[in-house]
Design a protein around this motif. Sequence first.
Motif, PDB file in Angstrom:
ATOM      1  N   THR A 297       0.855  -1.177   0.000  1.00 46.88           N
ATOM      2  CA  THR A 297       0.000   0.000   0.000  1.00 46.88           C
ATOM      3  C   THR A 297       0.899   1.237   0.000  1.00 46.88           C
ATOM      4  OG1 THR A 297      -0.124   0.351   2.406  1.00 46.88           O
ATOM      5  CG2 THR A 297      -1.616  -1.300   1.444  1.00 46.88           C
ATOM      6  N   ALA A 298       0.295   2.401   0.166  1.00 51.94           N
ATOM      7  CA  ALA A 298       1.067   3.643   0.197  1.00 51.94           C
ATOM      8  C   ALA A 298       2.147   3.623   1.275  1.00 51.94           C
ATOM      9  CB  ALA A 298       0.128   4.834   0.417  1.00 51.94           C
ATOM     10  N   PHE A 299       1.926   2.880   2.354  1.00 49.86           N
ATOM     11  CA  PHE A 299       2.916   2.849   3.434  1.00 49.86           C
ATOM     12  C   PHE A 299       4.238   2.235   2.981  1.00 49.86           C
ATOM     13  CE2 PHE A 299      -0.975   3.226   5.998  1.00 49.86           C
ATOM     14  CZ  PHE A 299      -0.617   4.316   6.765  1.00 49.86           C
ATOM     15  N   GLY A 300       4.190   1.264   2.101  1.00 49.40           N
ATOM     16  CA  GLY A 300       5.426   0.705   1.573  1.00 49.40           C
ATOM     17  C   GLY A 300       5.903   1.416   0.331  1.00 49.40           C
ATOM     18  N   LEU A 301       4.961   1.751  -0.560  1.00 48.62           N
ATOM     19  CA  LEU A 301       5.338   2.237  -1.888  1.00 48.62           C
ATOM     20  C   LEU A 301       5.828   3.680  -1.887  1.00 48.62           C
ATOM     21  CD1 LEU A 301       2.449   0.703  -4.048  1.00 48.62           C
ATOM     22  CD2 LEU A 301       4.673  -0.291  -3.445  1.00 48.62           C
ATOM     23  N   VAL A 302       5.241   4.555  -1.077  1.00 51.19           N
ATOM     24  CA  VAL A 302       5.634   5.967  -1.135  1.00 51.19           C
ATOM     25  C   VAL A 302       7.086   6.167  -0.698  1.00 51.19           C
ATOM     26  CG1 VAL A 302       5.205   8.285  -0.222  1.00 51.19           C
ATOM     27  CG2 VAL A 302       3.279   6.865  -0.965  1.00 51.19           C
ATOM     28  N   PRO A 303       7.480   5.740   0.514  1.00 50.60           N
ATOM     29  CA  PRO A 303       8.889   5.963   0.893  1.00 50.60           C
ATOM     30  C   PRO A 303       9.873   5.205   0.020  1.00 50.60           C
ATOM     31  CG  PRO A 303       7.758   4.642   2.542  1.00 50.60           C
ATOM     32  CD  PRO A 303       6.712   5.142   1.603  1.00 50.60           C
ATOM     33  N   ALA A 304       9.562   3.954  -0.321  1.00 47.60           N
ATOM     34  CA  ALA A 304      10.490   3.177  -1.142  1.00 47.60           C
ATOM     35  C   ALA A 304      10.592   3.766  -2.543  1.00 47.60           C
ATOM     36  CB  ALA A 304      10.038   1.716  -1.213  1.00 47.60           C
ATOM     37  N   GLY A 305       9.464   4.189  -3.106  1.00 45.53           N
ATOM     38  CA  GLY A 305       9.481   4.790  -4.440  1.00 45.53           C
ATOM     39  C   GLY A 305      10.206   6.110  -4.484  1.00 45.53           C
ATOM     40  N   LEU A 306       9.989   6.963  -3.489  1.00 43.74           N
ATOM     41  CA  LEU A 306      10.701   8.244  -3.452  1.00 43.74           C
ATOM     42  C   LEU A 306      12.204   8.023  -3.281  1.00 43.74           C
ATOM     43  CD1 LEU A 306       8.360  10.554  -1.328  1.00 43.74           C
ATOM     44  CD2 LEU A 306       8.536  10.364  -3.811  1.00 43.74           C
ATOM     45  N   ALA A 307      12.571   6.953  -2.578  1.00 43.23           N
ATOM     46  CA  ALA A 307      13.994   6.653  -2.400  1.00 43.23           C
ATOM     47  C   ALA A 307      14.643   6.140  -3.676  1.00 43.23           C
ATOM     48  CB  ALA A 307      14.176   5.634  -1.276  1.00 43.23           C
ATOM     49  N   GLY A 308      13.821   5.668  -4.638  1.00 41.44           N
ATOM     50  CA  GLY A 308      14.378   5.226  -5.912  1.00 41.44           C
ATOM     51  C   GLY A 308      14.021   3.826  -6.340  1.00 41.44           C
TER      52      GLY A 308
END
Length: 533
Positions: A199-210
């Motif tokens: 969900t957004a809890f995993g995808l947002v920080p990991a995606g912003l990190a690259g």
Amino acid sequence: MSIKVSTSGAATEAVQRHLESLIDSKFASRLFAKDHALWGAAAEDESSKRLGWVDAAEVSAPLVPEIVQLRDELNGKGVDRIVLCGMGGSSLAPEVMTRTAGIPLVVLDSTDPEQLAASVNTDLERTAVVVSSKSGSTLETDSQRRAFVAAFTAAGIDPTERIFIVTDPGSPLEAASKEAGYRVFLADPTVGGRFSAMTAFGLVPAGLAGLDLDAFLAPVAAVKDDLEADSPQNPGLVLGAALAGGEPVKTYIGIVEQGTDIVGFGDWAEQLIAESTGKEGKGLLPVVLHQDAPEVGLPIPDLQVVRLVADAAAEPALGDEINVSGSLAEQMLLWEVAVAVAGKLLGINPFDQPDVESAKAAARALLDATPAPVDPAFSEGDIEVRGSAELTDGQSTVLGAIEALLAQLPEGGYVAIQAYADRLGLADLAQIRDAVAHRARRPVTFGWGPRFLHSTGQFHKGGPRVGVFLQITTDSATQFAIPDRPFSFGELIHAQAAGDASVLEDHGMPVLRLNLTDARGGVQQLLGLLGDI
């Protein structure tokens, strides 16, 4: 099917004992149809609101372009350092996702003032912060957010351009953040925190990190077909039955990374399994082990070793063990299904966490009351020793007190080492785990506080009351104020440690408390002492 689960010996017997009934009851297909009656009447209310994880990858897919666009915008401004403020499920999934991909992400899931200072006071000009809280009221995360708002403001940086919020719709954090002008990503409210990796809890920080989110999510669709099949080849049914179907149940799950390319999986699985199953005096407690850990070679009958390997078909399990292989996203969904199966076999609700709040309440009470400090029973070098009379009476050495704690281990018991300390600056403190395991000859967990309170903390209070606890705290010259709060981070972490210790003791379990008056010197002293065991 790229997911593979191999069992041997007693693990195979556990599968044979339960697989047919799971298939006959159509457990897998009903699970993916979100049938909330699978775990009995008492669990229906909670489970009816917590099964969105079975299709989280598809539901969350539309978020990916939005996350990628924001990442590109930030990178275009020279902002490429991502800090994640979150606890439990809000931090553990993105941590293993980025570690496995070799992508830097600063995970701030601590209230240690030294760790806070290092995270907040480093490279602010190139830093963006993701503040993740499902409830919107997590004390640690709110305190971390306040620290970054103050730091950005003092540096002349608009916090609303650097801080991004992930929360559930309708949470207090959503309303306050939108009103203040922050960008908010909303997660699926039908997914519990420990099941929220996709969900957004995993995808947002990991995606912003690259992290390449499309590549990460791509394998999930195919493995979902296998996991929802009422078939003896369903790896989720096999793994769940192997973990929880023994007679007697093996309480301890030793997770060993051996040949897999996944990094840090055990830390994520620890919360998923312990918080889901550790209740009503039952449960499964993961123990994160390396290949040469003492427990792996010891005859511990209630320890189930699970090895994460490159290919479980080419490396079948031996003895009574379980071997598992597959990509990270595939394994996340696999283990979520397995935990749902385990909940069924154990007769518990895998979606609540009834005992997590007790330590939080005790910490809040200590912060409000600010009781006078308790004198140590004795001190040795840089270590102050506190504990109940049976642990400290007649003792004058740290090693003697630790031996007294281990002497309290009941049959079928475990040792939990809880380090309320800077897990980055004092990482070598974790080395004491193996030394204690050599002496205890029982499973030994190591958790960084307060991080573990949102993970194994539920099992400690709600599971079998057979634990003995070695708690380690540190004094710090850096208290690090929390803006608009009457307490500092230093006071907060000590209250969290004392609160958890009091709850464990109230549950009848022994807690030996070691406070390192000089953090670095105390760690070296402790490593030296335990090296003699």
